[in-house]
Design an enzyme around this catalytic site. Structure first.
Site, short mmCIF file in Angstrom:
data_model
loop_
_atom_site.label_atom_id
_atom_site.label_comp_id
_atom_site.label_asym_id
_atom_site.label_seq_id
_atom_site.Cartn_x
_atom_site.Cartn_y
_atom_site.Cartn_z
N ASP A 187 0.86 -1.18 0.00
CA ASP A 187 0.00 0.00 0.00
C ASP A 187 0.90 1.24 0.00
O ASP A 187 2.10 1.14 0.29
CB ASP A 187 -0.90 -0.03 1.24
CG ASP A 187 -1.94 1.07 1.22
OD1 ASP A 187 -2.45 1.38 0.12
OD2 ASP A 187 -2.25 1.62 2.29
N ASP A 233 -0.24 5.04 1.06
CA ASP A 233 -0.47 5.92 2.20
C ASP A 233 -0.47 5.14 3.51
O ASP A 233 -1.14 4.12 3.63
CB ASP A 233 -1.80 6.66 2.04
CG ASP A 233 -1.80 7.61 0.86
OD1 ASP A 233 -0.88 8.44 0.78
OD2 ASP A 233 -2.69 7.50 -0.01
#
Length: 259
Positions: free
Chosen positions: A13, A15
């Site tokens: 991922d 953020d």
């Protein structure tokens, strides 16, 4: 799969894992460099469908992270990939911005308001009543309803903003039709990412900061899962769920060799 030493490819991922509020998190630059130097297949995943991979690569570069655009996989790209498989050369009415519009164009799709195969709702900061009304009427007339990601809210300096999932709920309420959601936590997004880099679930790991998207989708896709505590989830958050990641790390700095 439960052993990190068997991992040959990585999904991560963005953020809360690599960056936080446009600042690189500790170890992120070193980990990306480590993968590049070793020739390790990897992709940076995001449910954000506003930006193109090129846009996101530039934003990450401004944060001090070197991620080539071909190493970025967004919910917009996953959605375009899915629709291309479903109806090659199809048509869509789109509520969204450059990320989803560009991805669909590159997948050979036509944007139209006349009898589209699909209504596609993605992230935008400019939701219009007129466009939402048009989407509702097209779905009522038979267009299939697709959503890039399920996130109900997005962050802003002033507090949460209504996001794709909230607008999709409005359309569902008006039409009685539930959308097919391509982005996380649908493991479909991970499978399309694996296909892009030619990796297999048996030897691929997923790094995320959310139990309810990254980790559950990673588990369902058969990946080795690592939760980092630099984003949304903390130790108490883990206890709320009936499933567990394979590993819990303070941050990606723990994956940098020699640290």
């Amino acid at each position: 799969m439960g052993r990190r030493d068997e991992v040959e490819a990585w999904l991560t991922d963005m953020d809360g894992v690599l960056v936080h509020e446009n600042h690189a998190l500790p170890g992120a630059a070193e980990l990306l460099q480590q993968w590049e130097e070793a020739g390790t297949p990897y992709l940076v995943l995001t449910n954000n469908s506003i930006f193109t991979a090129r846009d996101l690569s530039a934003r990450l570069r401004a944060s001090g992270l070197n991620v080539p655009e071909q190493r970025i996989w967004t919910s917009a790209l996953a959605t375009a990939d899915f629709l291309k498989q479903q109806v090659p050369g199809g048509s869509a009415f789109v509520i969204g911005e450059a990320g989803i519009l560009t991805a669909l164009h590159e997948a050979g799709y036509i944007m139209t308001e006349t009898k589209p195969d699909f209504v596609v709702v993605g992230e935008t900061r400019n939701y219009s009543f007129e466009a939402i009304t048009k989407a509702i009427r097209l779905i009522d007339r038979g267009a299939r309803f697709i959503v890039t990601n399920p996130d109900a809210t997005g962050p802003s300096p002033d507090g949460p903003l209504p996001a794709t999932g909230a607008i999709a709920a409005l359309i569902t309420k008006a039409t009685g039709r539930e959308p097919y959601v391509v982005g996380k936590p649908n493991p479909m997004m991970f499978r399309s990412a694996l296909n892009k880099i030619g990796a297999h679930s048996e030897n691929t790991a997923m790094i995320g900061d959310r139990m309810d998207t990254d980790i559950v989708a990673g588990i369902e896709a058969g990946l080795h899962t690592l939760l980092v505590l630099t984003g949304i989830s903390d130790e108490s958050e883990i206890e709320k769920y009936p499933f567990r990641p394979d590993e819990v790390l303070s941050g990606v700095s723990e994956l940098v060799e020699g640290d």
